[in-house]
Design an enzyme around this catalytic site. Structure first.
Site, PDB file in Angstrom:
ATOM      1  N   GLY A  27       0.817  -1.210   0.000  1.00 34.22           N
ATOM      2  CA  GLY A  27       0.000   0.000   0.000  1.00 34.22           C
ATOM      3  C   GLY A  27       0.850   1.259   0.000  1.00 34.22           C
ATOM      4  N   GLY A  31      -1.558   7.521   1.175  1.00 28.62           N
ATOM      5  CA  GLY A  31      -1.707   7.627   2.619  1.00 28.62           C
ATOM      6  C   GLY A  31      -0.420   7.463   3.393  1.00 28.62           C
ATOM      7  CB  ILE A  32       0.263   5.724   6.617  1.00 35.01           C
ATOM      8  CG1 ILE A  32      -0.775   6.450   7.474  1.00 35.01           C
ATOM      9  CG2 ILE A  32       1.508   5.392   7.448  1.00 35.01           C
ATOM     10  CD1 ILE A  32      -0.303   7.705   8.129  1.00 35.01           C
ATOM     11  N   GLY A  33       1.328   4.848   3.808  1.00 34.33           N
ATOM     12  CA  GLY A  33       2.295   4.057   3.049  1.00 34.33           C
ATOM     13  C   GLY A  33       3.122   4.896   2.102  1.00 34.33           C
ATOM     14  CE1 TYR A 181      -8.770  -0.027   8.816  1.00 36.16           C
ATOM     15  CE2 TYR A 181      -9.149   1.248  10.817  1.00 36.16           C
ATOM     16  CZ  TYR A 181      -8.346   0.909   9.746  1.00 36.16           C
ATOM     17  OH  TYR A 181      -7.104   1.495   9.607  1.00 36.16           O
TER      18      TYR A 181
END
Length: 316
Positions: A27, A31-33, A181
């Site tokens: 990922g 985002g964070i990735g 989640y």
């Protein structure tokens, strides 16, 4: 990954050299990735973006190269929701060793009905946890070939308030998207801690570390076109929230430290310093429910059965 002792306090803006190392970030296209990948590339690592979307991966590589001169970054087609494809994906890595993998990719659904992967697993549990669990087996030889391989699992602050139900891991009886989640992220974290216990018992040189980004919001995240654009208005409106949370660039800091800091040990948890929500990375205490050996053992056995994976995951 750095074997040098820390002669100065960890500085998120002055990372130790990762030259010569190769890191896979699942990922890593958003985002964070994305920010984990960018920061590791800044440190000199060769970064492989594991992503099922080639267009988004190309955009991420363009953004990284525009900010990091000479960045070594490439794309690996990777679909964690398709378990049968993972070994072929790892074969395409075409490396003799892997110094670290960051288990970051994930699906988060806020509403709607329960969805399933092509393998029939609940989508969030199947992608976030089972996909990474199954990916570990084909990666094991490559990680073991590195001098000090690391598996860094990205958890979530949301896991603090959740509990795993070993009899309903896939939320067949109790499906609430946000809760499911949170439980999928807790499953990831439980896996990360249990994996390190098993690696130590096997005498492996590979470490398993868990990290989380705290509270990381898009409006507080700096623009990285074409991956992400934050308008001045969005950032202004989000400033009050910045007292408690942060952008995704800062959310990547604990993960990057878990990869690069030579003083990080297996079985540790790293997150933001201020209430676990924002700030520079620090080691956090592991809450009992995150590393309960009995729950972890049941999760491990179920995960092995659901993925058709050897419970030893290739580590001897």
């Amino acid at each position: 990954m750095s074997s040098a002792s820390q002669s100065r306090p960890w500085d998120v803006h002055r990372l130790p050299s990762a030259e010569g190392s190769t890191v896979l970030v699942t990922g890593g296209n958003a985002g964070i990735g994305y920010f984990v990948a960018e920061q590791l590339a800044t440190a000199g690592a060769t970064v492989v973006l594991g992503s099922r979307d080639a267009v988004k991966a190309d955009a991420a590589m363009t953004a990284i190269r525009s900010r990091v001169s000479g960045a070594q970054v490439r794309h690996l087609p990777l679909d964690l929701a398709d378990l049968s494809s993972l070994r072929t994906a790892v074969d395409r890595l075409d490396v003799d060793r892997l110094d670290a993998v960051v288990y970051n990719a994930g699906v988060a659904l806020d509403d709607g009905p329960r969805r399933r992967t092509g393998d029939g697993h609940e989508l969030m549990f199947g992608t976030n946890h089972l996909g990474h669990f199954a990916l570990t087996q084909p990666l094991a030889p490559l990680l073991s070939a590195a001098p000090a391989g690391r598996i860094v699992t990205v958890g979530s602050f949301a896991a603090r308030s959740e509990r795993l139900d070993p009899d309903d891991l896939q939320s067949a009886r109790d499906y609430r998207p946000k809760r499911t989640y949170g439980r999928s992220k807790l499953a990831q974290m439980s896996f990360g801690f249990e994996l390190d216990r098993r690696l130590r018992a096997a005498g492996s040189t590979v470490l398993s570390v868990v990290a989380h980004p705290g509270g990381a919001l898009d409006p507080l995240t700096p623009s990285r076109p074409p991956v992400h654009v934050t308008t001045p208005g969005e950032r202004l409106r989000a400033l009050p929230a910045g007292l408690l949370v942060q952008g995704k660039d800062a959310g990547a800091w604990p993960v990057v430290r878990a990869v690069l800091d030579g003083e990080v040990a297996g079985g540790q948890l790293w997150g933001p310093r201020v209430f676990g929500l924002r700030g520079v990375p620090r080691r956090e205490p592991v809450l009992p429910h995150m590393a309960d050996p009995a729950v972890a053992a049941r999760l491990w056995a179920a995960s092995s059965e659901l993925t058709g994976t050897d419970p030893r995951l290739g580590f001897r």
